[in-house]
Design a protein around this motif. Structure first.
Motif, short mmCIF file in Angstrom:
data_model
loop_
_atom_site.label_atom_id
_atom_site.label_comp_id
_atom_site.label_asym_id
_atom_site.label_seq_id
_atom_site.Cartn_x
_atom_site.Cartn_y
_atom_site.Cartn_z
N MET A 57 1.31 -2.98 18.33
CA MET A 57 1.50 -2.40 17.01
C MET A 57 0.38 -1.42 16.74
O MET A 57 -0.78 -1.74 16.91
CB MET A 57 1.52 -3.53 15.97
CG MET A 57 1.25 -3.13 14.53
SD MET A 57 2.29 -1.88 13.77
CE MET A 57 3.89 -2.52 14.01
N GLU A 58 0.74 -0.26 16.33
CA GLU A 58 -0.23 0.78 15.99
C GLU A 58 -0.52 0.72 14.49
O GLU A 58 0.36 0.99 13.67
CB GLU A 58 0.32 2.15 16.36
CG GLU A 58 -0.63 3.28 16.15
CD GLU A 58 -1.73 3.37 17.19
OE1 GLU A 58 -2.75 4.02 16.91
OE2 GLU A 58 -1.57 2.79 18.27
N LEU A 59 -1.72 0.32 14.13
CA LEU A 59 -2.14 0.31 12.73
C LEU A 59 -2.60 1.71 12.35
O LEU A 59 -3.06 2.48 13.20
CB LEU A 59 -3.28 -0.68 12.53
CG LEU A 59 -2.93 -2.14 12.76
CD1 LEU A 59 -4.18 -3.00 12.66
CD2 LEU A 59 -1.89 -2.62 11.78
N LEU A 60 -2.50 2.03 11.07
CA LEU A 60 -2.93 3.33 10.58
C LEU A 60 -4.24 3.20 9.81
O LEU A 60 -4.42 2.26 9.03
CB LEU A 60 -1.86 3.94 9.67
CG LEU A 60 -0.50 4.17 10.31
CD1 LEU A 60 0.48 4.73 9.29
CD2 LEU A 60 -0.61 5.08 11.52
N ARG A 61 -5.12 4.15 10.03
CA ARG A 61 -6.41 4.17 9.34
C ARG A 61 -6.21 4.59 7.89
O ARG A 61 -5.47 5.54 7.60
CB ARG A 61 -7.35 5.14 10.06
CG ARG A 61 -8.74 5.12 9.53
CD ARG A 61 -9.64 5.96 10.39
NE ARG A 61 -10.97 5.96 9.83
CZ ARG A 61 -12.00 6.51 10.41
NH1 ARG A 61 -11.88 7.09 11.59
NH2 ARG A 61 -13.18 6.49 9.83
N VAL A 62 -6.85 3.89 6.97
CA VAL A 62 -6.74 4.18 5.54
C VAL A 62 -7.69 5.33 5.19
O VAL A 62 -8.91 5.18 5.25
CB VAL A 62 -7.08 2.94 4.69
CG1 VAL A 62 -7.08 3.28 3.21
CG2 VAL A 62 -6.10 1.81 5.00
N VAL A 63 -7.08 6.48 4.89
CA VAL A 63 -7.82 7.66 4.46
C VAL A 63 -6.97 8.36 3.41
O VAL A 63 -5.79 8.65 3.64
CB VAL A 63 -8.07 8.64 5.65
CG1 VAL A 63 -8.79 9.89 5.18
CG2 VAL A 63 -8.83 7.96 6.77
N HIS A 64 -7.54 8.58 2.25
CA HIS A 64 -6.81 9.23 1.15
C HIS A 64 -7.86 9.77 0.17
O HIS A 64 -8.88 9.12 -0.05
CB HIS A 64 -5.90 8.21 0.46
CG HIS A 64 -4.98 8.80 -0.55
ND1 HIS A 64 -5.38 9.17 -1.81
CD2 HIS A 64 -3.66 9.09 -0.48
CE1 HIS A 64 -4.35 9.65 -2.48
NE2 HIS A 64 -3.29 9.61 -1.70
N PRO A 65 -7.62 10.93 -0.44
CA PRO A 65 -8.62 11.48 -1.36
C PRO A 65 -8.89 10.62 -2.60
O PRO A 65 -9.93 10.76 -3.22
CB PRO A 65 -8.04 12.84 -1.77
CG PRO A 65 -6.70 12.96 -1.15
CD PRO A 65 -6.49 11.83 -0.21
N ALA A 66 -7.98 9.70 -2.94
CA ALA A 66 -8.19 8.84 -4.11
C ALA A 66 -8.49 7.39 -3.71
O ALA A 66 -8.33 6.48 -4.51
CB ALA A 66 -6.97 8.89 -5.03
N ILE A 67 -8.93 7.20 -2.46
CA ILE A 67 -9.31 5.86 -2.00
C ILE A 67 -10.75 5.89 -1.50
O ILE A 67 -11.10 6.70 -0.64
CB ILE A 67 -8.39 5.35 -0.87
CG1 ILE A 67 -6.96 5.17 -1.37
CG2 ILE A 67 -8.92 4.03 -0.30
CD1 ILE A 67 -5.97 4.74 -0.30
N ASP A 68 -11.56 5.02 -2.08
CA ASP A 68 -12.93 4.82 -1.61
C ASP A 68 -12.96 3.53 -0.81
O ASP A 68 -12.33 2.55 -1.20
CB ASP A 68 -13.90 4.70 -2.79
CG ASP A 68 -13.89 5.92 -3.69
OD1 ASP A 68 -13.83 7.04 -3.15
OD2 ASP A 68 -13.94 5.75 -4.92
N LEU A 69 -13.70 3.53 0.29
CA LEU A 69 -13.84 2.32 1.08
C LEU A 69 -15.18 1.67 0.78
O LEU A 69 -16.21 2.33 0.76
CB LEU A 69 -13.77 2.63 2.58
CG LEU A 69 -12.44 3.17 3.09
CD1 LEU A 69 -12.51 3.39 4.60
CD2 LEU A 69 -11.28 2.26 2.74
#
Length: 181
Positions: free
Chosen positions: A1-13
């Motif tokens: 399973m290929e997971l996707l990296r969480v990257v978005h201009p309105a998301i802070d990690l």
């Protein structure tokens, strides 16, 4: 399973398990990178778009969690109210759960009545003995996440996952594990 990296201009990690600022008191992950199953990733992206339209941001504390990390959390707090028993599996280990909060446009977290991973009854949804503003913020987060297809955990205001977890296998040995363990 290929997971996707969480990257978005309105998301802070703010991946707490990559720091000592968590219930174990020590870092669990080597890197502060969040991953999700593609279906959960799409739902979280939609939630971030809705939040941004309201002048808000999402702050992600955890997403995909490898089995070794689930075992470390269980060892620190073997309480199924707050931590999934690793022998049964976790929705985090399926890549379909996310721990998060809301922040304002400048990135300041909104008051939720308790902090993340406050393993007490004060963290349960529907509390009326926390400030009214915190109650409203919890409801706002719950509504936003529900609109995007997530269910809430009644014991943790920060935890959301996709319905029907049995449709998503536990993930072992995926590419994200090498970056996290």
């Amino acid at each position: 399973m290929e997971l996707l990296r969480v990257v978005h201009p309105a998301i802070d990690l703010d991946l707490r398990y990559a720091t000592a600022n968590n219930i174990t008191g020590e870092p669990i992950y080597r890197t502060a990178i969040a991953y999700l199953h593609p279906v959960a990733h799409a739902a979280l992206t939609h939630a971030a778009d809705l939040a941004r339209a309201q002048g808000l941001r999402l702050r992600v504390f955890d997403a995909y969690r490898p089995a070794f990390a689930q075992r470390r959390l269980w060892a620190a707090l073997p309480d199924a109210t707050f931590i999934a028993d690793p022998s049964l599996g976790s929705n985090h280990t399926r890549g379909i759960a996310v721990d998060l909060t809301l922040a304002d446009a400048e990135g300041r977290e909104l008051d939720m009545g308790t902090g993340f991973d406050d393993m007490s009854e004060q963290s349960f949804h529907g509390r009326t003995d926390i400030p009214v503003e915190a109650q409203a913020n919890r409801l706002r987060l719950a509504g936003l996440m529900a609109l995007c297809g997530f269910n809430f955990n009644p014991h943790e205001w920060w935890h959301y996952d996709l319905p029907s977890p049995t449709g998503y296998p536990l993930l072992e040995g995926c590419h994200a594990d090498s970056e996290m363990g």
